[in-house]
Design a protein around this motif. Structure first.
Motif, PDB file in Angstrom:
ATOM      1  N   LEU A  13       0.825  -1.213   0.000  1.00  0.00           N
ATOM      2  CA  LEU A  13       0.000   0.000   0.000  1.00  0.00           C
ATOM      3  C   LEU A  13       0.855   1.256   0.000  1.00  0.00           C
ATOM      4  O   LEU A  13       0.509   2.259  -0.634  1.00  0.00           O
ATOM      5  N   ALA A  14       1.986   1.215   0.721  1.00  0.00           N
ATOM      6  CA  ALA A  14       2.858   2.391   0.795  1.00  0.00           C
ATOM      7  C   ALA A  14       3.397   2.778  -0.576  1.00  0.00           C
ATOM      8  O   ALA A  14       3.632   3.960  -0.854  1.00  0.00           O
ATOM      9  N   VAL A  15       3.580   1.776  -1.444  1.00  0.00           N
ATOM     10  CA  VAL A  15       4.035   2.058  -2.809  1.00  0.00           C
ATOM     11  C   VAL A  15       2.866   2.453  -3.704  1.00  0.00           C
ATOM     12  O   VAL A  15       2.946   3.400  -4.492  1.00  0.00           O
ATOM     13  N   LEU A  16       1.764   1.746  -3.562  1.00  0.00           N
ATOM     14  CA  LEU A  16       0.652   1.900  -4.485  1.00  0.00           C
ATOM     15  C   LEU A  16      -0.162   3.176  -4.273  1.00  0.00           C
ATOM     16  O   LEU A  16      -0.574   3.823  -5.238  1.00  0.00           O
ATOM     17  N   ILE A  17      -0.430   3.548  -3.022  1.00  0.00           N
ATOM     18  CA  ILE A  17      -1.370   4.643  -2.758  1.00  0.00           C
ATOM     19  C   ILE A  17      -0.930   5.988  -3.343  1.00  0.00           C
ATOM     20  O   ILE A  17      -1.682   6.614  -4.098  1.00  0.00           O
ATOM     21  N   PRO A  18       0.277   6.488  -3.026  1.00  0.00           N
ATOM     22  CA  PRO A  18       0.606   7.841  -3.526  1.00  0.00           C
ATOM     23  C   PRO A  18       0.682   7.926  -5.038  1.00  0.00           C
ATOM     24  O   PRO A  18       0.231   8.912  -5.633  1.00  0.00           O
ATOM     25  N   LEU A  19       1.234   6.899  -5.693  1.00  0.00           N
ATOM     26  CA  LEU A  19       1.379   6.960  -7.144  1.00  0.00           C
ATOM     27  C   LEU A  19       0.042   6.774  -7.858  1.00  0.00           C
ATOM     28  O   LEU A  19      -0.215   7.412  -8.881  1.00  0.00           O
ATOM     29  N   SER A  20      -0.813   5.908  -7.331  1.00  0.00           N
ATOM     30  CA  SER A  20      -2.119   5.713  -7.967  1.00  0.00           C
ATOM     31  C   SER A  20      -2.978   6.966  -7.856  1.00  0.00           C
ATOM     32  O   SER A  20      -3.678   7.343  -8.800  1.00  0.00           O
ATOM     33  N   MET A  21      -2.915   7.653  -6.707  1.00  0.00           N
ATOM     34  CA  MET A  21      -3.685   8.891  -6.532  1.00  0.00           C
ATOM     35  C   MET A  21      -3.176   9.983  -7.467  1.00  0.00           C
ATOM     36  O   MET A  21      -3.940  10.810  -7.957  1.00  0.00           O
ATOM     37  N   LEU A  22      -1.868   9.969  -7.724  1.00  0.00           N
ATOM     38  CA  LEU A  22      -1.287  10.946  -8.644  1.00  0.00           C
ATOM     39  C   LEU A  22      -1.861  10.800 -10.045  1.00  0.00           C
ATOM     40  O   LEU A  22      -2.068  11.791 -10.761  1.00  0.00           O
ATOM     41  N   ALA A  23      -2.148   9.559 -10.455  1.00  0.00           N
ATOM     42  CA  ALA A  23      -2.571   9.300 -11.829  1.00  0.00           C
ATOM     43  C   ALA A  23      -4.070   9.396 -12.048  1.00  0.00           C
ATOM     44  O   ALA A  23      -4.520   9.403 -13.197  1.00  0.00           O
ATOM     45  N   VAL A  24      -4.877   9.477 -10.976  1.00  0.00           N
ATOM     46  CA  VAL A  24      -6.336   9.522 -11.128  1.00  0.00           C
ATOM     47  C   VAL A  24      -6.804  10.681 -12.019  1.00  0.00           C
ATOM     48  O   VAL A  24      -7.634  10.479 -12.918  1.00  0.00           O
ATOM     49  N   PRO A  25      -6.343  11.913 -11.821  1.00  0.00           N
ATOM     50  CA  PRO A  25      -6.837  13.019 -12.654  1.00  0.00           C
ATOM     51  C   PRO A  25      -6.546  12.842 -14.138  1.00  0.00           C
ATOM     52  O   PRO A  25      -7.292  13.351 -14.979  1.00  0.00           O
ATOM     53  N   TRP A  26      -5.476  12.132 -14.482  1.00  0.00           N
ATOM     54  CA  TRP A  26      -5.180  11.895 -15.899  1.00  0.00           C
ATOM     55  C   TRP A  26      -6.311  11.097 -16.546  1.00  0.00           C
ATOM     56  O   TRP A  26      -6.758  11.415 -17.645  1.00  0.00           O
ATOM     57  N   GLY A  27      -6.761  10.052 -15.870  1.00  0.00           N
ATOM     58  CA  GLY A  27      -7.843   9.233 -16.403  1.00  0.00           C
ATOM     59  C   GLY A  27      -9.157   9.977 -16.448  1.00  0.00           C
ATOM     60  O   GLY A  27      -9.939   9.842 -17.405  1.00  0.00           O
ATOM     61  N   THR A  28      -9.447  10.778 -15.421  1.00  0.00           N
ATOM     62  CA  THR A  28     -10.689  11.538 -15.374  1.00  0.00           C
ATOM     63  C   THR A  28     -10.775  12.515 -16.548  1.00  0.00           C
ATOM     64  O   THR A  28     -11.822  12.651 -17.192  1.00  0.00           O
ATOM     65  N   THR A  29      -9.674  13.187 -16.826  1.00  0.00           N
ATOM     66  CA  THR A  29      -9.644  14.139 -17.943  1.00  0.00           C
ATOM     67  C   THR A  29      -9.906  13.446 -19.271  1.00  0.00           C
ATOM     68  O   THR A  29     -10.696  13.914 -20.094  1.00  0.00           O
ATOM     69  N   LEU A  30      -9.268  12.295 -19.480  1.00  0.00           N
ATOM     70  CA  LEU A  30      -9.452  11.572 -20.734  1.00  0.00           C
ATOM     71  C   LEU A  30     -10.871  11.036 -20.875  1.00  0.00           C
ATOM     72  O   LEU A  30     -11.446  11.034 -21.966  1.00  0.00           O
TER      73      LEU A  30
END
Length: 273
Positions: free
Chosen positions: A227-244
Motif C-alpha cells: 500500500l505504501a508504494v501503491l497509494i501515492p502513485l495511484s492517486m497521482l494518476a487519477v486526474p489523468w484518467g478523469t480528464t481523458l
C-alpha cells in the motif's frame, strides 16, 4: 524464498507501474483499479515466497484497501464535472456495503483457485457486453425502483468484494442497461467503489488476522508495504484518467473497457492452467 537486489528492484518497478495504471483506470473507467492491482499483487506475493494458498486473498484484500483513496480522489474529480448520480449513491448507502461485507466473508472461505476463477469468468462476460456496445433492447427506460436498486447494489457489492475491485465493471453495465449514459455510469462508479472498499476490506483484515505465513507488515490479508508504494502513485494518476474520460465518446469508452476486461480475464485464466 530469498530474493537478490535485482529481483527486489524489478518487483518494485512492477508495483510502481501498476499503481500508475491503477490510478489512471480509476479515473478513466470509474473503477478502483483492482482488476490491475490484483493480478500484479498476486504475482508479487508469489515471487516473495508467500504460501500460494494465501497469495490471492492477500492480493484481493490489499487491492480493496487501495481502492479507498483512489475512489475518493476519482469521486471528487467527477463531482466537479457534475456527472455523478448522487441520488443513486444515497440509496445505496446500506445495500452496497452490506453486499461488500457478505462478499468479503464468502471470499475468506473460497480457495485461491476459486477466487481466480470468479475473477476470470465475470471479467470475460462483462467484456463481451461492452464489446457488443448498444444492445437492441433495454431492461428499462430508467433504473428500477428502490427494491430493485437495493438488490442490484447488494449483488454489485458482494461480487466486487470477492474480486477485490471497486464495482465499476458491474455498475457501469447495470446503469447502461437501464439507459443511463456511460459517462454518468463511470462517474457514479467512483462513489460505488468507496461504498464497497470501506466495509469490504474489514473481512479480509479479520479473517486473515494471525494467519501463519503472512508477509511482514500485514494486517490480516492487507499488506501495508504494498500500500505504501501503491497509494501515492495511484492517486497521482487519477486526474489523468478523469480528464481523458470526458474527452472520449461513449463507444470509445466501451471498446477500451472491453479490451481491458478481456486482458484481465485472460491473465487469471492462464494462472489456473
Amino acid at each position: 524464498m530469498t530474493l537478490d537486489a535485482s529481483s527486489i528492484l524489478w518487483l518494485a518497478a512492477i508495483l510502481i507501474v501498476a499503481s500508475l495504471v491503477a490510478g489512471f483506470l480509476a479515473g478513466l473507467f470509474g473503477i478502483g483499479g483492482g482488476a490491475v492491482t490484483v493480478p500484479v499483487l498476486f504475482s508479487a506475493f508469489n515471487a516473495f515466497g508467500v504460501d500460494q494458498s494465501l497469495t490471492m486473498h492477500m492480493a484481493v484484500g490489499t487491492s480493496l484497501a487501495l481502492i479507498i483513496p483512489t475512489s475518493i480522489r476519482s469521486l471528487f474529480a467527477h463531482m466537479r464535472k457534475g456527472a455523478v448520480d448522487r441520488t443513486l449513491l444515497r440509496q445505496w448507502l446500506i445495500a452496497v456495503p452490506l453486499g461488500a461485507v457478505a462478499g468479503g466473508f464468502l471470499a475468506a472461505i473460497l480457495s485461491s483457485e476459486g477466487l481466480r476463477g470468479v475473477f476470470a469468468v465475470i471479467a470475460f462476460v462483462l467484456g463481451i457486453r461492452m464489446a457488443i456496445g448498444r444492445l437492441p433492447f433495454k431492461l428499462g427506460d430508467d433504473l428500477p425502483g428502490r427494491l430493485g436498486r437495493s438488490i442490484a447494489g447488494f449483488i454489485i457489492g458482494a461480487i466486487s468484494a470477492i474480486m477485490g475491485i471497486g464495482g465499476g465493471v458491474l455498475n457501469n453495465t447495470f446503469m447502461t442497461l437501464y439507459g443511463r449514459p456511460i459517462h454518468q455510469a463511470v462517474a457514479t462508479s467512483a462513489g460505488v467503489g468507496l461504498l464497497i472498499a470501506l466495509p469490504g476490506v474489514i473481512p479480509y483484515v479479520g479473517s486473515g488476522w494471525g494467519e501463519a505465513g503472512l508477509p511482514p507488515f500485514s494486517l490480516g490479508y492487507v499488506n501495508l508495504v504494498a500500500l505504501a508504494v501503491l497509494i501515492p502513485l495511484s492517486m497521482l494518476a487519477v486526474p489523468w484518467g478523469t480528464t481523458l474520460a470526458h474527452r472520449l465518446t461513449q463507444r470509445q469508452l466501451q471498446i477500451g473497457f472491453a479490451i481491458f476486461l478481456f486482458s484481465v480475464s485472460a491473465r487469471f485464466a492462464w494462472s489456473l492452467l
